[in-house]
Design an enzyme around this catalytic site. Sequence first.
Site, short mmCIF file in Angstrom:
data_model
loop_
_atom_site.label_atom_id
_atom_site.label_comp_id
_atom_site.label_asym_id
_atom_site.label_seq_id
_atom_site.Cartn_x
_atom_site.Cartn_y
_atom_site.Cartn_z
N TYR A 14 0.84 -1.20 0.00
CA TYR A 14 0.00 0.00 0.00
C TYR A 14 0.87 1.25 0.00
CZ TYR A 14 -3.05 3.63 1.87
OH TYR A 14 -3.72 4.82 2.07
N ASP A 38 -10.60 9.31 4.90
CA ASP A 38 -9.27 9.94 4.93
C ASP A 38 -9.41 11.42 4.64
OD1 ASP A 38 -6.64 10.73 4.62
OD2 ASP A 38 -6.11 9.13 3.23
#
Length: 123
Positions: A14, A38
């Site tokens: 990631y 986020d």
Amino acid sequence: MPNAEHITQTVHRYLDLVATGSADDIAALYADDATVEDPVGGEVHIGRSAIRGFYANVENVKAKAELVTLRVAGHEAAFHFRLTLDFDGSGMVIEPIDVMVFDSEGKIASMKAYWSQADVTPV
């Protein structure tokens, strides 16, 4: 259920993809019905298509991601990392703490990123 080694590898993958990959590559790490928040308190992106759109905003930005610390417990991971973004001469460093939950197939089922403007430093 994914083991700690798989989760650790996925977190490293990631971070590599956030720095140098495509939105499609990042989205492929997520389950079809995953969620991304986020930062926490912001919009929740639901489903792989929406998640792909979220990451498309930064896929062409020069970036470097550095893992500071990682903790894996059960089917979850919490990690602090440093993301340096370069916007052709000006940039910033963001230091979020992300929490990921993994599904039984080892895909990211949810991700929450804990950060605010206080965690952003111009460079």
